[in-house]
Scaffold this active site. Structure first.
Site, PDB file in Angstrom:
ATOM      1  N   HIS A   1       0.824  -1.211   0.000  1.00  0.00           N
ATOM      2  CA  HIS A   1       0.000   0.000   0.000  1.00  0.00           C
ATOM      3  C   HIS A   1       0.856   1.258   0.000  1.00  0.00           C
ATOM      4  O   HIS A   1       1.038   1.887  -1.035  1.00  0.00           O
ATOM      5  CB  HIS A   1      -0.946  -0.029   1.203  1.00  0.00           C
ATOM      6  CG  HIS A   1      -1.959   1.078   1.236  1.00  0.00           C
ATOM      7  ND1 HIS A   1      -2.265   1.847   0.140  1.00  0.00           N
ATOM      8  CD2 HIS A   1      -2.744   1.560   2.242  1.00  0.00           C
ATOM      9  CE1 HIS A   1      -3.192   2.731   0.459  1.00  0.00           C
ATOM     10  NE2 HIS A   1      -3.492   2.579   1.732  1.00  0.00           N
TER      11      HIS A   1
ATOM     12  N   HIS B   1      -2.263   0.317 -11.578  1.00  0.00           N
ATOM     13  CA  HIS B   1      -3.146   0.714 -10.475  1.00  0.00           C
ATOM     14  C   HIS B   1      -4.317  -0.247 -10.430  1.00  0.00           C
ATOM     15  O   HIS B   1      -4.773  -0.738 -11.468  1.00  0.00           O
ATOM     16  CB  HIS B   1      -3.639   2.152 -10.675  1.00  0.00           C
ATOM     17  CG  HIS B   1      -4.321   2.721  -9.473  1.00  0.00           C
ATOM     18  ND1 HIS B   1      -5.664   2.528  -9.221  1.00  0.00           N
ATOM     19  CD2 HIS B   1      -3.843   3.472  -8.442  1.00  0.00           C
ATOM     20  CE1 HIS B   1      -5.981   3.142  -8.093  1.00  0.00           C
ATOM     21  NE2 HIS B   1      -4.909   3.717  -7.598  1.00  0.00           N
TER      22      HIS B   1
ATOM     23  N   ASP C   1       2.860   7.320  -7.295  1.00  0.00           N
ATOM     24  CA  ASP C   1       4.134   6.994  -6.654  1.00  0.00           C
ATOM     25  C   ASP C   1       5.320   7.077  -7.605  1.00  0.00           C
ATOM     26  O   ASP C   1       6.462   7.161  -7.155  1.00  0.00           O
ATOM     27  CB  ASP C   1       4.074   5.589  -6.051  1.00  0.00           C
ATOM     28  CG  ASP C   1       3.008   5.462  -4.984  1.00  0.00           C
ATOM     29  OD1 ASP C   1       2.964   6.334  -4.106  1.00  0.00           O
ATOM     30  OD2 ASP C   1       2.216   4.505  -5.037  1.00  0.00           O
TER      31      ASP C   1
END
Length: 464
Positions: A300, A346, A401
């Site tokens: 996560h 994702h 990210d």
């Protein structure tokens, strides 16, 4: 077995629901003149309570999805089963905060006098009320959060522990100040008023987590020299200041970072953990600490640090001036060794994450010649076609990210192990906002039904 609607029909209905949600939320982007956030909430909550009652009584039996065995075995992925008012994630458009896309937030929400990125305070106002604040309202909330930010000493934390362990422990140490726990134990508060002490806890917590987080950073990496809060600064700038970074660009980056990481609907691990624990009427401190422990998991919240470490490994093995062809070979070598390219793909999105795009735009404006940013740009060109060719990835595009670590590294925050703490501070806005609405709407204890594999075998055999 009763199939309420086909999967394709359900998909079309969900898409239409997202569009209608965006449309209905756009109506609420109106300003109001009230400077006090709690007074705003007192006006809005009764309307939304009535809306929930009407929805439950008139539409309570309408099916919203078709549960498959894959969903049961796959961690409930794709299963619609949670109310989350503050944001909605669309596979194509990305996250919308109360109906507003990230570009719309950047354009419409109030910013600092010297900056362009939205103030996190203005986003918090939007998340809680569904309305765009005026500059005066955002400034008033900034002042209120600064006044709420007093934190007791937490020197008992071991300085050698992981930053997320220290951060979560620091949040737990604040729990003794919970207004909700105090009111509940006294037994003189009705269920309809649960949201009020929750509101106090939530705003206190949002105000205090940057203080705790910066304390952890300075304690671990700067010999324990603590920088006090400056109540003349806004939320993002203050966080940057307490960490030890006072350049205007770093403060602007922190405003952007906190804003775009604040919420991502309710199904991700940290958001769901916070909601789940809160559904037991655990106070916001306990609930948010649970969310942080979920965020600390490698699947996560650790991805942002893993991306930067991988990019630095590429530079170490191939040099900063690596060509696109060399980079293609390196990516293929990574994939063929059974590893993944961190920062790509994702669970929901099927296009480039808009949070990646706004960070890229920030970098193009402020650090276009930075070697690591140039490498990130090359990866943006190289990786998606390779993942598409591989054929095993539903989304070959970069996520949030893939970019954040390079920006933080450029401005001197180089300790990648700490990056998830920044993520956690940001998530306090979304998770705590939803906890207020959970109590305002009287949402019940979460208690899904579980089954075993024998049950699934028997069920599927009977319904073939």
């Amino acid at each position: 077995m009763v199939f309420f609607r086909s999967v394709s029909a359900i998909s079309r209905l969900r898409s239409r629901a997202v569009q209608q949600s965006s449309l209905s939320n756009s109506v609420r982007w109106l300003h109001s003149s009230e400077l006090d956030l709690k007074s705003q909430m007192q006006e809005i909550i009764p309307e939304q309570q009535d809306r929930l009652k009407k929805l439950k009584s008139e539409q309570g039996k309408v099916p919203v999805g078709n549960i498959t065995v894959d969903m049961v075995l796959g961690g409930m992925r794709g299963m619609t089963g949670l109310l989350w008012e503050t944001s909605l994630l669309d596979a194509d458009e990305g996250i919308r905060f109360r109906g507003m896309s990230i570009p719309e937030c950047q354009k419409i929400l109030p910013s600092a006098e010297s900056g362009e990125e939205p103030l996190p305070e203005s986003l918090l106002w939007l998340l809680l009320t569904g309305k765009v604040p005026t500059k005066e309202q955002a400034n008033a909330l900034s002042t209120e959060l600064a006044h709420r930010a007093a934190v007791p000493a937490i020197d008992a934390l071991p300085s050698t522990a992981h930053p997320m362990t220290q951060f979560a422990s620091g949040v737990m140490a604040l729990q003794v100040q919970s207004e909700f726990q105090k009111a509940y134990e006294q037994g003189d508060i009705s269920k309809s008023k649960y949201w009020e002490p929750t509101f106090e806890d939530a705003l206190n917590l949002i105000a205090r987590v940057p203080v705790v987080a910066s304390y952890v950073y300075r304690r671990m990496y700067k010999d324990g020299s603590i920088i006090p809060l400056d109540d003349s600064l806004d939320y993002g700038a203050n966080f940057s200041h307490m960490l030890g970074f006072d350049s205007p660009q770093m403060k602007e980056l922190m405003r952007l970072y906190v804003t775009i990481h604040s919420d991502h609907e309710g199904g991700n691990v940290s958001a769901h953990a916070g909601h789940l624990v809160g559904s037991a009427l655990s106070d916001p401190y306990l609930s948010f600490a649970a969310a942080l422990n979920g965020l600390a998991g490698p699947l996560h919240g650790l991805a942002n640090q893993e991306v930067l470490l991988w990019i630095k490994l590429v530079v170490e093995e191939c040099g900063e001036s690596i060509s696109k062809e060399q980079l293609k070979d390196y990516v293929w070598k990574t994939l063929n060794s059974g590893k993944v390219v961190p920062g790509y793909g994702h669970g929901v999105l099927r296009k480039t994450d808009p949070r990646y795009i706004c960070q890229r735009e920030f970098a193009l404006k402020h650090l276009p010649d930075d070697p690591l940013f140039q490498l990130v740009s090359k990866l943006y060109e190289v990786v998606p076609p390779i993942l598409t060719e591989l054929g095993k990835v539903k989304n070959p595009w970069p996520n949030v990210d893939a970019h954040s670590g390079v920006l933080l590294n450029y401005y001197g925050l180089t300790e990648a192990r700490y990056y998830t703490v920044l993520f956690g501070v940001s998530r306090s806005l979304g998770i705590c906002s939803q906890l207020i609405w959970d109590r305002a709407l009287g949402l019940p204890l979460e208690r899904p039904k579980s089954v075993n594999m024998d049950w699934l075998d028997n069920f599927t055999r009977l319904n073939r």
